[in-house]
Design a protein around this motif. Structure first.
Motif, PDB file in Angstrom:
ATOM      1  N   LYS A 120       0.855  -1.246   0.029  1.00 14.54           N
ATOM      2  CA  LYS A 120      -0.174   0.066  -0.195  1.00 14.54           C
ATOM      3  C   LYS A 120       1.090   1.421  -0.013  1.00 14.54           C
ATOM      4  O   LYS A 120       0.685   2.106  -0.697  1.00 14.54           O
ATOM      5  CB  LYS A 120      -0.854   0.019   1.229  1.00 14.54           C
ATOM      6  CG  LYS A 120      -2.115  -1.011   1.066  1.00 14.54           C
ATOM      7  CD  LYS A 120      -2.808  -1.023   2.094  1.00 14.54           C
ATOM      8  CE  LYS A 120      -3.985  -1.932   2.156  1.00 14.54           C
ATOM      9  NZ  LYS A 120      -4.863  -1.685   3.541  1.00 14.54           N
ATOM     10  N   GLN A 121       1.913   1.112   0.989  1.00 12.93           N
ATOM     11  CA  GLN A 121       2.985   2.438   0.883  1.00 12.93           C
ATOM     12  C   GLN A 121       3.544   2.670  -0.318  1.00 12.93           C
ATOM     13  O   GLN A 121       3.746   3.657  -0.924  1.00 12.93           O
ATOM     14  CB  GLN A 121       3.658   2.215   2.021  1.00 12.93           C
ATOM     15  CG  GLN A 121       4.711   3.414   2.013  1.00 12.93           C
ATOM     16  CD  GLN A 121       5.709   3.244   3.189  1.00 12.93           C
ATOM     17  OE1 GLN A 121       6.201   2.088   3.413  1.00 12.93           O
ATOM     18  NE2 GLN A 121       6.201   4.418   4.012  1.00 12.93           N
ATOM     19  N   LEU A 122       3.839   1.595  -1.275  1.00 15.99           N
ATOM     20  CA  LEU A 122       4.607   1.784  -2.462  1.00 15.99           C
ATOM     21  C   LEU A 122       3.576   2.260  -3.577  1.00 15.99           C
ATOM     22  O   LEU A 122       4.201   2.989  -4.079  1.00 15.99           O
ATOM     23  CB  LEU A 122       5.263   0.454  -2.809  1.00 15.99           C
ATOM     24  CG  LEU A 122       5.851   0.330  -4.172  1.00 15.99           C
ATOM     25  CD1 LEU A 122       7.158   1.183  -4.297  1.00 15.99           C
ATOM     26  CD2 LEU A 122       6.177  -1.140  -4.588  1.00 15.99           C
ATOM     27  N   ARG A 123       2.567   1.800  -3.417  1.00 17.69           N
ATOM     28  CA  ARG A 123       1.532   2.009  -4.372  1.00 17.69           C
ATOM     29  C   ARG A 123       1.258   3.915  -4.191  1.00 17.69           C
ATOM     30  O   ARG A 123       0.944   4.406  -5.000  1.00 17.69           O
ATOM     31  CB  ARG A 123       0.254   1.543  -4.247  1.00 17.69           C
ATOM     32  CG  ARG A 123      -0.932   1.669  -5.316  1.00 17.69           C
ATOM     33  CD  ARG A 123      -2.121   0.843  -4.785  1.00 17.69           C
ATOM     34  NE  ARG A 123      -2.118  -0.349  -5.041  1.00 17.69           N
ATOM     35  CZ  ARG A 123      -2.635  -1.336  -4.055  1.00 17.69           C
ATOM     36  NH1 ARG A 123      -2.796  -0.652  -2.638  1.00 17.69           N
ATOM     37  NH2 ARG A 123      -2.313  -2.565  -4.169  1.00 17.69           N
ATOM     38  N   HIS A 124       1.080   4.004  -2.866  1.00 16.25           N
ATOM     39  CA  HIS A 124       0.627   5.408  -2.729  1.00 16.25           C
ATOM     40  C   HIS A 124       2.029   6.149  -3.261  1.00 16.25           C
ATOM     41  O   HIS A 124       1.807   7.571  -3.733  1.00 16.25           O
ATOM     42  CB  HIS A 124       0.476   5.513  -1.191  1.00 16.25           C
ATOM     43  CG  HIS A 124       0.438   6.960  -0.690  1.00 16.25           C
ATOM     44  ND1 HIS A 124      -0.646   7.856  -1.086  1.00 16.25           N
ATOM     45  CD2 HIS A 124       1.222   7.899  -0.201  1.00 16.25           C
ATOM     46  CE1 HIS A 124      -0.343   9.116  -0.436  1.00 16.25           C
ATOM     47  NE2 HIS A 124       0.889   9.038   0.067  1.00 16.25           N
ATOM     48  N   ARG A 125       3.155   5.909  -2.914  1.00 17.28           N
ATOM     49  CA  ARG A 125       4.371   6.680  -3.277  1.00 17.28           C
ATOM     50  C   ARG A 125       4.391   6.806  -4.750  1.00 17.28           C
ATOM     51  O   ARG A 125       4.816   7.950  -5.320  1.00 17.28           O
ATOM     52  CB  ARG A 125       5.581   6.278  -2.515  1.00 17.28           C
ATOM     53  CG  ARG A 125       5.780   6.156  -1.250  1.00 17.28           C
ATOM     54  CD  ARG A 125       5.731   7.678  -0.603  1.00 17.28           C
ATOM     55  NE  ARG A 125       5.824   7.488   0.798  1.00 17.28           N
ATOM     56  CZ  ARG A 125       6.967   7.294   1.472  1.00 17.28           C
ATOM     57  NH1 ARG A 125       8.028   7.443   1.002  1.00 17.28           N
ATOM     58  NH2 ARG A 125       6.858   7.518   2.893  1.00 17.28           N
ATOM     59  N   LEU A 158      12.876   0.125  -3.904  1.00 17.60           N
ATOM     60  CA  LEU A 158      13.626   1.301  -4.360  1.00 17.60           C
ATOM     61  C   LEU A 158      12.996   1.777  -5.613  1.00 17.60           C
ATOM     62  O   LEU A 158      12.575   1.060  -6.504  1.00 17.60           O
ATOM     63  CB  LEU A 158      15.075   1.093  -4.614  1.00 17.60           C
ATOM     64  CG  LEU A 158      15.927   0.132  -3.609  1.00 17.60           C
ATOM     65  CD1 LEU A 158      17.250  -0.198  -3.651  1.00 17.60           C
ATOM     66  CD2 LEU A 158      15.747   0.849  -2.253  1.00 17.60           C
ATOM     67  N   ILE A 159      12.726   3.186  -5.677  1.00 16.02           N
ATOM     68  CA  ILE A 159      12.051   3.840  -6.747  1.00 16.02           C
ATOM     69  C   ILE A 159      13.335   4.655  -7.543  1.00 16.02           C
ATOM     70  O   ILE A 159      13.767   5.227  -6.750  1.00 16.02           O
ATOM     71  CB  ILE A 159      10.946   4.751  -6.506  1.00 16.02           C
ATOM     72  CG1 ILE A 159       9.960   3.911  -5.715  1.00 16.02           C
ATOM     73  CG2 ILE A 159      10.399   5.353  -7.609  1.00 16.02           C
ATOM     74  CD1 ILE A 159       8.900   4.674  -5.032  1.00 16.02           C
TER      75      ILE A 159
END
Length: 397
Positions: free
Chosen positions: A335-340, A389-390
């Motif tokens: 969820k956090q990755l999707r949000h970021r 990592l993005i």
């Protein structure tokens, strides 16, 4: 294909038909009609040989510059090294200044072509058809007078009076499945080396890039070779053909190399949190266990002791790794990755993973992104913890 069919291909009629087939690529849509027409014209065996040769020549263009004139069997083409790799290997043999080199298991002559540029080559194979093709193929490259075919079983052949030898044993079982163990090769590699090396100590042996280090003989150098970023093979070097290194990675077509000679007294590489840039080493560097050597060159750190990613606070252009700018690093939570990603306007991602159980396809489905930007997401571990990592790849001038 058998020798009779091969002789037909070399005839004037066979050559004309092969020239006709070369005018247009053979596709699944045209294959059936071509096969039917050729069977009526020359018979089933010759038709099969013609179509097989035309198809293999199409495939071989990624390996050989003169593929359109060469002859292959399907298995021998799959095993053959690309021309660029064979030329690289042959340069070490040329530096030895040997007059005669044995090519054990020469197949259709892919390595003999390069070896014959600097020495007389005895090509050994137990398959008469492959030997006939090898002789023809070496001649196509202008080295026919330097090639001597010898039909023999390598399991029984005693050492020949040569200055050095190259061996490329088979690495497939009867069903065509690949294997990487030296104990499964055909012929069995280790008994062959025990017979040959005392008499001919200067040698090179092609092995699977997935070879088990525990199986590698003592007193040799192992080199892993990648071509255009793909690891193609490993090579064991013996005698005066080996260098002072025990492990080496070579990248083609650049011809650059890195070895453990460069870091025998260097300090250990630190492990840190991801910094501004991430380096993804070439697969040959990883297989040669030279990630830490590369880290010392780049003044970089590891992000985990078991993961082959490096990190640093500056971007350095190196042929041995791809460099990525890291925009954000966060402990992995979907969820956090999707949000970021959504907050950054990222709608399309390329997913890379090392040390993560999640597949790229699974993450792609679960993210459900919308946006105009593209990014790379690395699924990995940082000091043992799952991380995402993005970032994006750095392009150097």
């Amino acid at each position: 294909m058998d020798l009779k069919a091969f002789s037909f291909l070399l005839s004037r009629r066979g050559r004309r038909l092969l020239d006709d087939l070369a005018q247009t690529p053979i596709t699944p849509e045209t294959h059936l009609s071509l096969a039917s027409r050729l069977r009526q014209e020359v018979g089933a065996d010759q038709a099969h040989a013609l179509l097989e040769t035309a198809l293999l020549r199409q495939r071989a263009t990624v390996k050989f510059s003169r593929a359109a004139q060469m002859f292959f069997t399907r298995a021998a083409l799959e095993q053959a090294s690309p021309e660029a790799v064979s030329r690289h290997r042959a340069r070490r043999f040329a530096a030895l200044n040997g007059q005669r080199v044995a090519d054990l298991g020469c197949g259709i002559g892919g390595d003999a072509i390069s070896l014959a540029t600097g020495a007389h080559v005895v090509g050994v194979d137990r398959d008469r058809l492959r030997l006939a093709m090898a002789r023809y193929n070496v001649t196509i490259y202008g080295h026919g007078r330097r090639f001597q075919p010898l039909q023999a079983d390598l399991r029984e052949l005693p050492p020949l009076p040569v200055d050095a030898f190259f061996c490329d044993p088979g690495r497939r079982d009867a069903q065509g499945r690949r294997y990487s163990s030296l104990y499964q090769s055909n012929p069995p590699l280790l008994p062959l080396l025990e017979r040959w090396l005392p008499e001919v100590p200067h040698a090179a042996v092609k092995v699977s890039p997935g070879v088990d280090y525990n199986e590698i003989p003592d007193h040799c150098e192992i080199e892993f070779v990648s071509l255009e970023g793909e690891v193609k093979e490993g090579v064991l070097w013996f005698g005066r053909l080996r260098s002072d290194a025990s492990r080496r990675a070579t990248l083609l077509p650049q011809g650059v190399t890195i070895s453990d000679e460069e870091a025998k007294s260097a300090p250990n590489v630190p492990i840190t949190e991801p910094q501004s840039f991430l380096y993804e080493p070439d697969g040959a560097v990883i297989r040669a266990h030279l990630v830490q050597t590369l880290a010392q060159q780049l003044q970089a750190a590891l992000i985990d002791e078991t993961i082959a990613y490096l990190t640093a606070d500056r971007a350095v252009d190196t042929p041995f790794a791809r460099c990525f700018a890291i925009e954000e690093a966060l402990p992995f939570q979907l969820k956090q990755l999707r949000h970021r990603l959504r907050r950054r306007g990222i709608g399309r991602v390329t997913v890379k993973k090392r040390g993560s159980p999640i597949t790229p396809e699974e993450l792609q489905r679960q993210l459900r992104l919308e946006g105009e930007r593209e990014a790379i997401v690395f699924l990995t571990r940082v000091r043992g913890a799952p991380y995402a990592l993005i970032g994006h790849e750095v392009t150097f001038p």
